[in-house]
Every structure is written in structure tokens, then in C-alpha cells.
Scaffold this motif. Structure first.
Motif, mmCIF file in Angstrom:
data_model
loop_
_atom_site.group_PDB
_atom_site.id
_atom_site.type_symbol
_atom_site.label_atom_id
_atom_site.label_comp_id
_atom_site.label_asym_id
_atom_site.label_seq_id
_atom_site.Cartn_x
_atom_site.Cartn_y
_atom_site.Cartn_z
ATOM 1 N N GLY A 122 0.816 -1.613 0.266
ATOM 2 C CA GLY A 122 0.070 -0.004 -0.175
ATOM 3 C C GLY A 122 0.580 1.600 0.051
ATOM 4 N N TYR A 123 0.587 2.471 0.080
ATOM 5 C CA TYR A 123 0.968 3.900 0.364
ATOM 6 C C TYR A 123 1.731 3.825 1.632
ATOM 7 C CZ TYR A 123 -1.772 4.386 -4.125
ATOM 8 O OH TYR A 123 -2.095 4.268 -5.716
ATOM 9 N N VAL A 124 2.381 4.679 1.522
ATOM 10 C CA VAL A 124 3.451 5.145 2.205
ATOM 11 C C VAL A 124 2.548 6.534 3.171
ATOM 12 C CG1 VAL A 124 5.644 5.875 3.316
ATOM 13 C CG2 VAL A 124 5.204 4.514 1.715
ATOM 14 N N SER A 125 2.340 6.540 4.499
ATOM 15 C CA SER A 125 1.573 7.798 4.861
ATOM 16 C C SER A 125 2.275 8.951 5.298
ATOM 17 C CB SER A 125 1.139 7.304 6.129
ATOM 18 O OG SER A 125 -0.374 6.569 6.160
ATOM 19 N N TRP A 126 1.646 9.751 5.052
ATOM 20 C CA TRP A 126 2.823 10.891 5.849
ATOM 21 C C TRP A 126 4.028 11.224 7.001
ATOM 22 C CZ3 TRP A 126 4.478 15.014 1.854
ATOM 23 C CH2 TRP A 126 2.973 14.908 1.278
ATOM 24 N N ASP A 127 3.472 10.388 7.697
ATOM 25 C CA ASP A 127 3.995 10.439 8.904
ATOM 26 C C ASP A 127 4.923 8.990 9.018
ATOM 27 O OD1 ASP A 127 1.724 8.557 9.081
ATOM 28 O OD2 ASP A 127 0.819 9.389 11.372
ATOM 29 N N GLU A 128 5.319 7.988 8.146
ATOM 30 C CA GLU A 128 5.739 7.025 8.281
ATOM 31 C C GLU A 128 7.251 7.405 7.327
ATOM 32 O OE1 GLU A 128 2.386 3.683 8.104
ATOM 33 O OE2 GLU A 128 2.618 4.033 5.878
ATOM 34 N N SER A 129 7.864 5.832 7.551
ATOM 35 C CA SER A 129 9.083 5.410 6.320
ATOM 36 C C SER A 129 8.439 4.141 6.187
ATOM 37 C CB SER A 129 10.143 4.768 8.087
ATOM 38 O OG SER A 129 9.780 3.835 8.436
ATOM 39 N N ALA A 130 9.720 3.625 5.058
ATOM 40 C CA ALA A 130 8.517 3.305 4.345
ATOM 41 C C ALA A 130 8.363 1.913 4.701
ATOM 42 C CB ALA A 130 9.995 2.615 2.638
ATOM 43 N N GLU A 131 9.881 2.084 5.922
ATOM 44 C CA GLU A 131 9.638 0.242 6.585
ATOM 45 C C GLU A 131 9.098 -0.381 7.742
ATOM 46 O OE1 GLU A 131 13.108 1.221 4.566
ATOM 47 O OE2 GLU A 131 12.234 2.408 6.501
ATOM 48 N N GLN A 132 8.251 1.058 7.840
ATOM 49 C CA GLN A 132 6.767 1.514 8.974
ATOM 50 C C GLN A 132 5.498 0.959 8.333
ATOM 51 O OE1 GLN A 132 7.739 5.108 10.244
ATOM 52 N NE2 GLN A 132 8.118 4.164 12.453
ATOM 53 N N THR A 133 5.503 1.091 6.844
ATOM 54 C CA THR A 133 4.840 1.112 5.744
ATOM 55 C C THR A 133 4.476 -0.552 5.991
ATOM 56 O OG1 THR A 133 5.116 2.842 5.135
ATOM 57 C CG2 THR A 133 3.539 1.347 3.911
ATOM 58 N N VAL A 134 5.773 -1.100 5.632
ATOM 59 C CA VAL A 134 5.986 -2.772 5.470
ATOM 60 C C VAL A 134 5.324 -3.481 7.030
ATOM 61 C CG1 VAL A 134 7.375 -4.855 5.813
ATOM 62 C CG2 VAL A 134 7.639 -2.694 4.283
ATOM 63 N N ILE A 135 5.232 -2.647 7.601
ATOM 64 C CA ILE A 135 4.646 -3.390 9.233
ATOM 65 C C ILE A 135 3.251 -3.559 8.647
ATOM 66 C CG2 ILE A 135 4.870 -3.298 11.130
ATOM 67 C CD1 ILE A 135 8.026 -2.997 11.050
#
Length: 161
Positions: A64-77
Motif C-alpha cells: 500500500g501507500y506510504v503515509s506522510w508520517d511513516e517510513s517505508a519500513e513502517q509501511t511494510v509492517i
């Protein structure tokens, strides 16, 4: 150019509904970056069956999409948890795709590989199903460029699985 402190930026972003498109330009307020997560464990790959367009009904890797307040790795999780109810750690970058023709919204796509997975598999609300498939039995109907993402991951990390 205007620069905001982290506190004022956070306050500003709290007032924006990130799930709705802009009423003027009709774009979503994400960072224009998406992630796809290739999860392989015990020579099986985890795929979700998409419940929405584009490619509704096709199998895909979670993402999915990377939110404004997170890193790509946080998006993965976050995305893996939302779509499969599983917990993952130690995502490894496989590739960066920037071809403007790869997705209708022309996003830059980061492909990650994960093998450290725990929890009980249960598909999320936006998916029709989620299943583990043997690497030799990957479905033919894969969304977007996910077949290429899977092949890139296998080529790069097969010796580690």
C-alpha cells in the motif's frame, strides 16, 4: 518556501482526512510512494486476493501507500498487519520501480522482502482472501507487476530461504 516545525506539521496533518481525495485535484494525500511486500517462508509465498480495483480478484503481494508520517519500513509492517493480521520484521529492500506506466496513479514503488513472520493469517477488510502458496504454484492472475516483483525477490534472496 514555507518550512514547518515537526509539531506544527503534525498538527496540520491531523486535520486532513487522508482516506479521501482532494476535492480540487482528486489525488490522494499520500507521498506518491507505494510498497509491495514479498513474504516467503518455508518455500511458500503469501498472497492476498484484491478486493478492490484496480485488479479486483487478482492475487497480489501485500502492500500500500506510504503515509506522510511513516517510513517505508513502517509501511511494510503496517500494511502486512492490516492485510494479513501477521507481524513481520527486518524488511529488506529488493528494488525501486519508477516507470510511470506501472500503476494508474503513477506512484514510485518500493519492493521489500520479508521472511520473519509470526501470527495467525487472516485477510483484512480490503482483501477477499489471503493464502500461502508453494513457490512452484504461484497463481497466474497476479495484479500489476507483482509477478516481476516476486521473480526479482526470488533471484536476489533465494539462497537465503
Amino acid at each position: 518556501m514555507i518550512f514547518y516545525s515537526r509539531e506544527s506539521y503534525t498538527s496540520y496533518m491531523e486535520n486532513i482526512d487522508l482516506t479521501q481525495p482532494c476535492p480540487t485535484c482528486h489525488r490522494y494525500p499520500n507521498r506518491g510512494v507505494s510498497i509491495d511486500v514479498v513474504i516467503i517462508k518455508d518455500r511458500k509465498i503469501l498472497l492476498v486476493q484484491r478486493g478492490a480495483e484496480p485488479y479486483k480478484g487478482f492475487w497480489a503481494t501485500p502492500g500500500g501507500y506510504v503515509s506522510w508520517d511513516e517510513s517505508a519500513e513502517q509501511t511494510v509492517i503496517r500494511e502486512v498487519k492490516e492485510e494479513t493480521n501477521l507481524d513481520v520484521s527486518a524488511p529488506q529492500l529488493v528494488a525501486v520501480h519508477s516507470d510511470p506506466g506501472r500503476h494508474p496513479e503513477q506512484t514510485i514503488n518500493l519492493v521489500y522482502y520479508v521472511s520473519d513472520v509470526t501470527g495467525d493469517l487472516k485477510h483484512g477488510d480490503d482483501a477477499l482472501d489471503a493464502q500461502w502458496f508453494p513457490l512452484s504454484e504461484i497463481p497466474e492472475r497476479l495484479a500489476l507487476d507483482h509477478a516481476e516483483n516476486i521473480q526479482e525477490t526470488i533471484k536476489k534472496y533465494l539462497s537465503k530461504i
